[in-house]
Design a protein around this motif. Structure first.
Motif, PDB file in Angstrom:
ATOM      1  N   PRO A 184       0.796  -1.234   0.000  1.00  0.00           N
ATOM      2  CA  PRO A 184       0.000   0.000   0.000  1.00  0.00           C
ATOM      3  C   PRO A 184       0.824   1.277   0.000  1.00  0.00           C
ATOM      4  O   PRO A 184       0.292   2.351  -0.295  1.00  0.00           O
ATOM      5  CB  PRO A 184      -0.849  -0.121   1.276  1.00  0.00           C
ATOM      6  CG  PRO A 184      -0.102  -1.088   2.143  1.00  0.00           C
ATOM      7  CD  PRO A 184       0.550  -2.054   1.204  1.00  0.00           C
ATOM      8  N   PHE A 185       2.113   1.184   0.310  1.00  0.00           N
ATOM      9  CA  PHE A 185       2.979   2.360   0.258  1.00  0.00           C
ATOM     10  C   PHE A 185       2.948   3.012  -1.124  1.00  0.00           C
ATOM     11  O   PHE A 185       3.125   4.227  -1.255  1.00  0.00           O
ATOM     12  CB  PHE A 185       4.411   1.948   0.615  1.00  0.00           C
ATOM     13  CG  PHE A 185       5.437   3.035   0.441  1.00  0.00           C
ATOM     14  CD1 PHE A 185       5.566   4.049   1.394  1.00  0.00           C
ATOM     15  CD2 PHE A 185       6.282   3.055  -0.664  1.00  0.00           C
ATOM     16  CE1 PHE A 185       6.517   5.055   1.235  1.00  0.00           C
ATOM     17  CE2 PHE A 185       7.239   4.058  -0.820  1.00  0.00           C
ATOM     18  CZ  PHE A 185       7.346   5.064   0.123  1.00  0.00           C
ATOM     19  N   ALA A 190      -1.551   6.861  -0.358  1.00  0.00           N
ATOM     20  CA  ALA A 190      -0.750   6.457   0.799  1.00  0.00           C
ATOM     21  C   ALA A 190      -0.311   7.671   1.618  1.00  0.00           C
ATOM     22  O   ALA A 190      -0.025   8.736   1.071  1.00  0.00           O
ATOM     23  CB  ALA A 190       0.470   5.664   0.346  1.00  0.00           C
ATOM     24  N   SER A 191      -0.225   7.449   2.932  1.00  0.00           N
ATOM     25  CA  SER A 191       0.347   8.462   3.825  1.00  0.00           C
ATOM     26  C   SER A 191       1.222   7.746   4.841  1.00  0.00           C
ATOM     27  O   SER A 191       2.360   7.412   4.552  1.00  0.00           O
ATOM     28  CB  SER A 191      -0.750   9.306   4.471  1.00  0.00           C
ATOM     29  OG  SER A 191      -1.676   8.499   5.178  1.00  0.00           O
ATOM     30  N   THR A 192       0.680   7.451   6.001  1.00  0.00           N
ATOM     31  CA  THR A 192       1.401   6.663   6.998  1.00  0.00           C
ATOM     32  C   THR A 192       0.767   5.275   7.077  1.00  0.00           C
ATOM     33  O   THR A 192      -0.411   5.087   6.743  1.00  0.00           O
ATOM     34  CB  THR A 192       1.366   7.351   8.368  1.00  0.00           C
ATOM     35  OG1 THR A 192       0.005   7.668   8.707  1.00  0.00           O
ATOM     36  CG2 THR A 192       2.194   8.622   8.347  1.00  0.00           C
ATOM     37  N   MET A 218      -1.400 -12.893   1.309  1.00  0.00           N
ATOM     38  CA  MET A 218      -0.637 -11.698   0.988  1.00  0.00           C
ATOM     39  C   MET A 218       0.829 -12.070   1.132  1.00  0.00           C
ATOM     40  O   MET A 218       1.331 -12.221   2.250  1.00  0.00           O
ATOM     41  CB  MET A 218      -1.024 -10.543   1.914  1.00  0.00           C
ATOM     42  CG  MET A 218      -2.505 -10.190   1.812  1.00  0.00           C
ATOM     43  SD  MET A 218      -3.015  -8.647   2.631  1.00  0.00           S
ATOM     44  CE  MET A 218      -2.480  -8.911   4.316  1.00  0.00           C
ATOM     45  N   ASP A 219       1.525 -12.274   0.010  1.00  0.00           N
ATOM     46  CA  ASP A 219       2.876 -12.841   0.095  1.00  0.00           C
ATOM     47  C   ASP A 219       3.982 -11.797  -0.055  1.00  0.00           C
ATOM     48  O   ASP A 219       4.888 -11.767   0.761  1.00  0.00           O
ATOM     49  CB  ASP A 219       3.060 -14.015  -0.875  1.00  0.00           C
ATOM     50  CG  ASP A 219       2.717 -13.702  -2.308  1.00  0.00           C
ATOM     51  OD1 ASP A 219       2.623 -12.509  -2.658  1.00  0.00           O
ATOM     52  OD2 ASP A 219       2.554 -14.653  -3.103  1.00  0.00           O
ATOM     53  N   GLU A 220       3.939 -10.955  -1.066  1.00  0.00           N
ATOM     54  CA  GLU A 220       4.890  -9.849  -1.119  1.00  0.00           C
ATOM     55  C   GLU A 220       4.197  -8.663  -0.453  1.00  0.00           C
ATOM     56  O   GLU A 220       3.469  -7.906  -1.084  1.00  0.00           O
ATOM     57  CB  GLU A 220       5.298  -9.537  -2.556  1.00  0.00           C
ATOM     58  CG  GLU A 220       6.460  -8.571  -2.629  1.00  0.00           C
ATOM     59  CD  GLU A 220       7.164  -8.599  -3.968  1.00  0.00           C
ATOM     60  OE1 GLU A 220       7.630  -7.530  -4.411  1.00  0.00           O
ATOM     61  OE2 GLU A 220       7.263  -9.689  -4.568  1.00  0.00           O
ATOM     62  N   ASN A 221       4.421  -8.542   0.836  1.00  0.00           N
ATOM     63  CA  ASN A 221       3.523  -7.766   1.691  1.00  0.00           C
ATOM     64  C   ASN A 221       4.347  -6.992   2.719  1.00  0.00           C
ATOM     65  O   ASN A 221       5.033  -7.587   3.545  1.00  0.00           O
ATOM     66  CB  ASN A 221       2.569  -8.755   2.388  1.00  0.00           C
ATOM     67  CG  ASN A 221       1.772  -8.120   3.506  1.00  0.00           C
ATOM     68  OD1 ASN A 221       0.981  -7.208   3.284  1.00  0.00           O
ATOM     69  ND2 ASN A 221       1.975  -8.611   4.723  1.00  0.00           N
ATOM     70  N   GLY A 222       4.316  -5.670   2.627  1.00  0.00           N
ATOM     71  CA  GLY A 222       5.083  -4.897   3.589  1.00  0.00           C
ATOM     72  C   GLY A 222       5.047  -3.411   3.285  1.00  0.00           C
ATOM     73  O   GLY A 222       4.322  -2.935   2.403  1.00  0.00           O
ATOM     74  N   TRP A 223       5.874  -2.696   4.035  1.00  0.00           N
ATOM     75  CA  TRP A 223       5.990  -1.237   3.930  1.00  0.00           C
ATOM     76  C   TRP A 223       7.465  -0.892   4.109  1.00  0.00           C
ATOM     77  O   TRP A 223       8.084  -1.328   5.076  1.00  0.00           O
ATOM     78  CB  TRP A 223       5.157  -0.581   5.031  1.00  0.00           C
ATOM     79  CG  TRP A 223       4.990   0.902   4.919  1.00  0.00           C
ATOM     80  CD1 TRP A 223       5.908   1.867   5.238  1.00  0.00           C
ATOM     81  CD2 TRP A 223       3.822   1.603   4.485  1.00  0.00           C
ATOM     82  NE1 TRP A 223       5.388   3.120   5.027  1.00  0.00           N
ATOM     83  CE2 TRP A 223       4.105   2.996   4.558  1.00  0.00           C
ATOM     84  CE3 TRP A 223       2.562   1.188   4.036  1.00  0.00           C
ATOM     85  CZ2 TRP A 223       3.168   3.965   4.214  1.00  0.00           C
ATOM     86  CZ3 TRP A 223       1.631   2.159   3.682  1.00  0.00           C
ATOM     87  CH2 TRP A 223       1.935   3.526   3.774  1.00  0.00           C
ATOM     88  N   PRO A 224       8.076  -0.140   3.193  1.00  0.00           N
ATOM     89  CA  PRO A 224       9.521   0.077   3.262  1.00  0.00           C
ATOM     90  C   PRO A 224       9.921   1.067   4.353  1.00  0.00           C
ATOM     91  O   PRO A 224       9.174   1.978   4.702  1.00  0.00           O
ATOM     92  CB  PRO A 224       9.840   0.636   1.877  1.00  0.00           C
ATOM     93  CG  PRO A 224       8.589   1.356   1.480  1.00  0.00           C
ATOM     94  CD  PRO A 224       7.455   0.529   2.030  1.00  0.00           C
ATOM     95  N   PRO A 236       2.759  12.084  -2.406  1.00  0.00           N
ATOM     96  CA  PRO A 236       3.709  12.947  -1.697  1.00  0.00           C
ATOM     97  C   PRO A 236       3.629  12.810  -0.187  1.00  0.00           C
ATOM     98  O   PRO A 236       4.537  13.249   0.523  1.00  0.00           O
ATOM     99  CB  PRO A 236       3.302  14.358  -2.149  1.00  0.00           C
ATOM    100  CG  PRO A 236       1.857  14.227  -2.531  1.00  0.00           C
ATOM    101  CD  PRO A 236       1.718  12.857  -3.112  1.00  0.00           C
ATOM    102  N   ASP A 237       2.559  12.167   0.304  1.00  0.00           N
ATOM    103  CA  ASP A 237       2.359  12.021   1.745  1.00  0.00           C
ATOM    104  C   ASP A 237       2.857  10.688   2.291  1.00  0.00           C
ATOM    105  O   ASP A 237       2.824  10.466   3.504  1.00  0.00           O
ATOM    106  CB  ASP A 237       0.871  12.175   2.081  1.00  0.00           C
ATOM    107  CG  ASP A 237       0.314  13.530   1.683  1.00  0.00           C
ATOM    108  OD1 ASP A 237       1.032  14.535   1.864  1.00  0.00           O
ATOM    109  OD2 ASP A 237      -0.817  13.580   1.165  1.00  0.00           O
ATOM    110  N   ALA A 238       3.297   9.789   1.418  1.00  0.00           N
ATOM    111  CA  ALA A 238       3.737   8.459   1.862  1.00  0.00           C
ATOM    112  C   ALA A 238       5.060   8.573   2.617  1.00  0.00           C
ATOM    113  O   ALA A 238       6.007   9.176   2.129  1.00  0.00           O
ATOM    114  CB  ALA A 238       3.875   7.524   0.680  1.00  0.00           C
ATOM    115  N   VAL A 239       5.119   7.963   3.788  1.00  0.00           N
ATOM    116  CA  VAL A 239       6.282   8.067   4.667  1.00  0.00           C
ATOM    117  C   VAL A 239       6.974   6.705   4.752  1.00  0.00           C
ATOM    118  O   VAL A 239       6.364   5.709   5.140  1.00  0.00           O
ATOM    119  CB  VAL A 239       5.894   8.536   6.079  1.00  0.00           C
ATOM    120  CG1 VAL A 239       7.130   8.650   6.961  1.00  0.00           C
ATOM    121  CG2 VAL A 239       5.146   9.863   6.017  1.00  0.00           C
ATOM    122  N   ALA A 240       8.241   6.679   4.392  1.00  0.00           N
ATOM    123  CA  ALA A 240       9.045   5.460   4.487  1.00  0.00           C
ATOM    124  C   ALA A 240      10.062   5.630   5.603  1.00  0.00           C
ATOM    125  O   ALA A 240      11.011   6.399   5.477  1.00  0.00           O
ATOM    126  CB  ALA A 240       9.747   5.178   3.171  1.00  0.00           C
TER     127      ALA A 240
END
Length: 301
Positions: A184-185, A190-192, A218-224, A236-240
């Motif tokens: 979802p990133f 996306a934001s946080t 959900m196999d390739e599943n995460g947030w960087p 522009p609001d996505a936070v890694a």
């Protein structure tokens, strides 16, 4: 594990309807890890995190490597979601990888007792490596090849990968389970990570609407935790950062019951990926081998 493989698979696997919540890790094999390294990592995956499975990512083209995977999984009581890796450069090397994997599955007496599913991927529709009709044909041919081993076949793919190919219903109809890339990133909304649940549900709902009640993972599943040339947000609001990587898995834990209540006993999920030295930013472990955050995901609820 028993001292030797049983005579058949009768009553070997738990029913897939009992699989939901955290199941294990994606594990990249581009490094062609040694037998000792595989054993060490798989022991950690099983004993430290109560994982059921390892989902392979990438490819190692060394002769006999999948047999090493099988031995490490067998010795540590893990199942494997095997992968036919297309890569990102085109060409037909995936055919050699397919044939090598199938040969190992047929020749290694332990292979069918640890190989839970074979995946075509990763994101072959999104990357347009094959027309969806050809991919569906490959899935059907693989199912026929592996039918004597009772190993199911699927495709590892984004919801958007299906959607941009007109839904690719022929692929959805052919696969045995729906193995979803949940990232979802990269959403334009996306934001946080703590606000990502509606984004997760939007993709899940698409598969519910088109997947004929097949089991979902959900196999390739995460947030960087960091961005890079290959990991750039579309919002522009996505936070890694590390708190958001951690927060995404906390979000899935908080929605354990919601995931459990979906079709076929619920949705199981993997953490992508085991270590930052496999794919920077997504690892549970840092490059130095330290946990980036406390990770004790729920395996039941």
């Amino acid at each position: 594990m028993p001292s030797k493989p049983p005579a058949n698979l009768n009553d070997w696997w738990c029913n897939a309807t009992d699989e939901y919540a955290f199941l294990g890790f994606s594990y990249e094999v581009e490094a062609c890890q040694s037998k000792s390294k595989l054993h060490k990592d798989f022991a950690d995956i099983r004993k430290t995190f109560n994982s059921r499975y390892v989902r392979l990512y990438g490819a190692c083209d060394k002769d006999g490597f999948y047999d090493d995977i099988v031995d490490a999984a067998w010795d540590n009581g893990l199942g494997v979601h095997a992968l036919i890796w297309f890569g990102f450069d085109g060409g037909n090397i995936w055919e050699k990888r397919r044939d090598s994997l199938f040969a190992s599955l047929h020749s290694n007496p332990k292979a069918k007792f640890v190989t839970r599913v074979v995946q075509f991927g990763s994101e072959p529709l999104f990357d347009d490596v094959l027309p969806h009709a050809q991919l569906a044909s490959q899935v059907k041919a693989a199912k026929a090849n592996l039918s004597s081993l009772n190993i199911p076949v699927t495709v590892s793919e984004l919801a958007y990968g299906y959607q941009e190919r007109g839904g690719a219903q022929d692929v959805l109809d052919a696969i045995d389970s729906i193995n979803i890339h949940m990232l979802p990133f990269f959403s334009r909304q996306a934001s946080t990570s703590n606000k990502a649940w509606p984004l997760v549900m939007a993709d899940l709902q698409w598969f519910i609407d088109h997947g004929h009640d097949k089991k979902m993972y959900m196999d390739e599943n995460g947030w960087p935790s960091v961005t890079s040339d290959g990991v750039k947000p579309n919002s522009p609001d996505a936070v890694a950062d590390i708190p958001n990587e951690h927060g995404y898995f906390n979000l899935l834990d908080a929605h354990c019951t919601d995931l459990k209540n979906h079709t076929q006993g619920g949705v199981g999920w993997f953490a992508h990926i085991y270590s930052d030295d496999q794919e920077p930013g997504y690892g549970i472990y840092s490059d130095s081998g330290k946990l980036k955050f406390p990770f004790k995901p729920r395996t039941s609820c």
